[in-house]
Write an enzyme that holds these catalytic residues in place. Structure first.
Site, PDB file in Angstrom:
ATOM      1  N   GLY A   9       0.527  -1.226   0.078  1.00  0.00           N
ATOM      2  CA  GLY A   9       0.005  -0.134  -0.027  1.00  0.00           C
ATOM      3  C   GLY A   9       0.913   1.237  -0.193  1.00  0.00           C
ATOM      4  O   GLY A   9       0.314   2.238  -0.243  1.00  0.00           O
ATOM      5  N   ILE A  12       5.819   4.547  -3.846  1.00  0.00           N
ATOM      6  CA  ILE A  12       7.195   4.939  -4.162  1.00  0.00           C
ATOM      7  C   ILE A  12       7.313   5.966  -5.267  1.00  0.00           C
ATOM      8  O   ILE A  12       6.719   5.586  -6.202  1.00  0.00           O
ATOM      9  CB  ILE A  12       8.191   3.572  -4.189  1.00  0.00           C
ATOM     10  CG1 ILE A  12       9.547   3.979  -4.429  1.00  0.00           C
ATOM     11  CG2 ILE A  12       7.652   3.021  -5.755  1.00  0.00           C
ATOM     12  CD1 ILE A  12      10.377   2.817  -4.402  1.00  0.00           C
ATOM     13  N   PRO A  13       7.890   6.962  -5.097  1.00  0.00           N
ATOM     14  CA  PRO A  13       8.024   8.027  -6.249  1.00  0.00           C
ATOM     15  C   PRO A  13       8.819   7.456  -7.449  1.00  0.00           C
ATOM     16  O   PRO A  13       9.823   6.853  -7.201  1.00  0.00           O
ATOM     17  CB  PRO A  13       8.671   9.309  -5.735  1.00  0.00           C
ATOM     18  CG  PRO A  13       8.175   9.183  -4.063  1.00  0.00           C
ATOM     19  CD  PRO A  13       8.412   7.722  -3.887  1.00  0.00           C
ATOM     20  N   ALA A  14       8.489   7.872  -8.696  1.00  0.00           N
ATOM     21  CA  ALA A  14       9.090   6.914  -9.613  1.00  0.00           C
ATOM     22  C   ALA A  14      10.599   7.067  -9.995  1.00  0.00           C
ATOM     23  O   ALA A  14      11.203   6.388 -10.467  1.00  0.00           O
ATOM     24  CB  ALA A  14       8.262   7.102 -11.113  1.00  0.00           C
ATOM     25  N   GLY A  16      14.082   8.676  -8.408  1.00  0.00           N
ATOM     26  CA  GLY A  16      14.644   8.916  -6.928  1.00  0.00           C
ATOM     27  C   GLY A  16      16.167   9.274  -7.693  1.00  0.00           C
ATOM     28  O   GLY A  16      16.725   9.330  -8.616  1.00  0.00           O
ATOM     29  N   GLY A  18      19.830   8.647  -7.030  1.00  0.00           N
ATOM     30  CA  GLY A  18      20.947   7.702  -6.701  1.00  0.00           C
ATOM     31  C   GLY A  18      21.993   8.459  -5.994  1.00  0.00           C
ATOM     32  O   GLY A  18      22.444   9.459  -6.305  1.00  0.00           O
ATOM     33  N   ASP A  43      17.930   7.403  -2.686  1.00  0.00           N
ATOM     34  CA  ASP A  43      18.406   6.036  -2.670  1.00  0.00           C
ATOM     35  C   ASP A  43      19.600   6.253  -1.803  1.00  0.00           C
ATOM     36  O   ASP A  43      20.423   6.723  -2.427  1.00  0.00           O
ATOM     37  CB  ASP A  43      18.200   5.486  -3.840  1.00  0.00           C
ATOM     38  CG  ASP A  43      18.694   3.847  -3.876  1.00  0.00           C
ATOM     39  OD1 ASP A  43      17.808   3.121  -3.213  1.00  0.00           O
ATOM     40  OD2 ASP A  43      19.795   3.671  -3.761  1.00  0.00           O
ATOM     41  N   TYR A  48      27.623   2.896   1.191  1.00  0.00           N
ATOM     42  CA  TYR A  48      28.036   3.885   0.362  1.00  0.00           C
ATOM     43  C   TYR A  48      28.778   4.966   1.043  1.00  0.00           C
ATOM     44  O   TYR A  48      29.524   5.999   0.539  1.00  0.00           O
ATOM     45  CB  TYR A  48      26.882   4.858  -0.434  1.00  0.00           C
ATOM     46  CG  TYR A  48      25.989   4.044  -1.478  1.00  0.00           C
ATOM     47  CD1 TYR A  48      26.521   2.726  -1.756  1.00  0.00           C
ATOM     48  CD2 TYR A  48      24.682   4.236  -1.518  1.00  0.00           C
ATOM     49  CE1 TYR A  48      25.695   2.064  -2.697  1.00  0.00           C
ATOM     50  CE2 TYR A  48      23.819   3.746  -2.448  1.00  0.00           C
ATOM     51  CZ  TYR A  48      24.325   2.460  -2.791  1.00  0.00           C
ATOM     52  OH  TYR A  48      23.447   1.722  -3.589  1.00  0.00           O
ATOM     53  N   LYS A  76      19.890   0.507   2.596  1.00  0.00           N
ATOM     54  CA  LYS A  76      20.260  -0.868   2.621  1.00  0.00           C
ATOM     55  C   LYS A  76      20.970  -1.569   3.662  1.00  0.00           C
ATOM     56  O   LYS A  76      21.798  -0.890   4.285  1.00  0.00           O
ATOM     57  CB  LYS A  76      20.792  -1.116   1.119  1.00  0.00           C
ATOM     58  CG  LYS A  76      20.033  -0.460   0.241  1.00  0.00           C
ATOM     59  CD  LYS A  76      20.468  -0.633  -1.271  1.00  0.00           C
ATOM     60  CE  LYS A  76      20.014   0.134  -2.383  1.00  0.00           C
ATOM     61  NZ  LYS A  76      20.593   1.438  -2.341  1.00  0.00           N
ATOM     62  N   HIS A 109      20.846  -5.724   0.957  1.00  0.00           N
ATOM     63  CA  HIS A 109      21.667  -5.139  -0.334  1.00  0.00           C
ATOM     64  C   HIS A 109      22.159  -6.182  -1.316  1.00  0.00           C
ATOM     65  O   HIS A 109      21.795  -6.068  -2.474  1.00  0.00           O
ATOM     66  CB  HIS A 109      22.848  -4.353   0.340  1.00  0.00           C
ATOM     67  CG  HIS A 109      23.239  -3.256  -0.720  1.00  0.00           C
ATOM     68  ND1 HIS A 109      23.787  -2.038  -0.360  1.00  0.00           N
ATOM     69  CD2 HIS A 109      23.296  -3.349  -2.043  1.00  0.00           C
ATOM     70  CE1 HIS A 109      24.244  -1.537  -1.269  1.00  0.00           C
ATOM     71  NE2 HIS A 109      24.010  -1.971  -2.195  1.00  0.00           N
TER      72      HIS A 109
END
Ligand code: A2P
Length: 314
Positions: A9, A12-14, A16, A18, A43, A48, A76, A109
């Site tokens: 439900g 998520i915005p299409a 993002g 990176g 994201d 990272y 992640k 991840h």
């Protein structure tokens, strides 16, 4: 901003931003530019090694200029925290670094486990077999993290169809997202079909070919996506950039996409890809570029003496 509704439900915005490979000293500014330009999806990942700097930007903007509810934030679980008792502490460390009280999405991840504290293995001794810590046990801890309110959704990354099938056979609450490498040279049609059947949303990483990867991660002759002739011709036809053609393609396939940039103009123009409408014939021309080429082939996990081989099961 276009959104996809996940099986749980959540929306998520299409597109993002990176943040893999975004350098220290640049990433915080990049995230600020992104949020100011209208991105509502960032994201991130512990590995990272830039979540502290991103957190400083979130502290300035999120909950102030932009409400927390408006922004979708993914992070992640790194491979050294697959042991069920390590999952929630790893997530809490990410929340501390990002200066948040919850994530929107937390992903396993990789289907690969390391010993605790190993950033990247130098030999097989640093790795742990998935028969010792099965992914299904890590997954149960991910579900606990969601129940505890630390993340709204949970999912996986870099999972093949086979690995998803294994996990699906062991849980009644499958991942809602699988984040994988996806672009016209690696269209992954069968994975996409399988995921659609099981309501597992795909997010595309390396949509522009990730040419800023470290030299050790690159092959000698890699094909360029941004310089591809078909993509270039479509960019002329639609009066846009090659990057916008590449990003827009994912939206036509029902996938979210996370192009990375640390340049303000590119960050802005990448988001505007949502305004490009490729026709059916041109979508087919892009599909015809598929050559099952991976920029991130996973062989860096195949250390001698470990049981990690062919992690994409192909
Ligand atoms: P930069 O960060 O200097 O803008 P991917 O998203 O596939 O990982 O690709 C990221 C790479 O693509 C980075 O080198 C990034 O450079 C570059 N890039 C991002 N946006 C664009 C764009 N609109 N045009 C050309 N290159 C881009």
């Amino acid at each position: 901003m276009q959104e996809y509704t996940l099986r749980d439900g959540n929306k998520i915005p299409a597109i993002g931003l990176g943040t893999w490979k975004s350098a220290p000293g640049e990433v915080g500014q990049a995230v600020a530019w992104a949020l100011e330009s209208g991105y509502r999806h960032i994201d991130c990942a512990a590995i990272y090694q830039n979540e502290v700097e991103i957190g400083a930007t979130f502290k300035k903007i999120v909950g102030k200029q932009i409400s927390r509810e408006e922004v979708w934030i993914t992070s992640k679980l790194w491979n050294d925290s697959h042991a069920p008792e390590d999952v929630i502490p790893a997530l809490k460390k990410t929340l501390f670094d990002l200066r948040l009280d919850h994530l929107d999405l937390y992903l396993i991840h990789w289907p690969v486990a390391f010993k605790k504290g190993v950033v990247f293995p130098s030999s097989a001794k640093d790795m742990i077999s998935l028969s010792s810590i099965p992914v299904s046990e890590t997954w149960e801890a991910m579900e606990e993290a969601a129940k505890a309110g630390l993340t709204r959704s949970v999912g996986v990354s870099n999972f093949s169809r086979k690995k998803l099938e294994d996990l699906l056979s062991k849980t009644s609450n499958p991942p809602v997202v699988n984040q994988v490498e996806l672009h016209p040279y690696l269209a992954q049609k069968s994975l996409l079909t399988f995921c659609k059947e099981h309501q597992i949303h795909l997010t595309a990483y390396s949509p522009l070919g990730s040419s800023d990867r470290a030299r050790e991660m690159k092959k000698a002759e890699e094909p360029s996506l941004l310089d591809n002739e078909v993509i270039a011709a479509l960019a002329v036809k639609y009066n846009c950039t090659p990057a916008q053609v590449l990003i827009s393609w994912h939206l036509h396939r029902g996938c979210s996409v996370i192009p990375k940039s640390t340049h303000q103009g590119r960050i802005q123009s990448n988001l505007q890809s949502a305004d490009i409408h490729l026709n059916t014939e041109d979508l087919q021309r892009i599909e015809s570029l598929d050559m099952h080429f991976r920029f991130v082939d996973g062989t860096f996990f195949e250390l001698e003496g470990s049981d990690y081989r062919n992690i994409y099961d192909e």
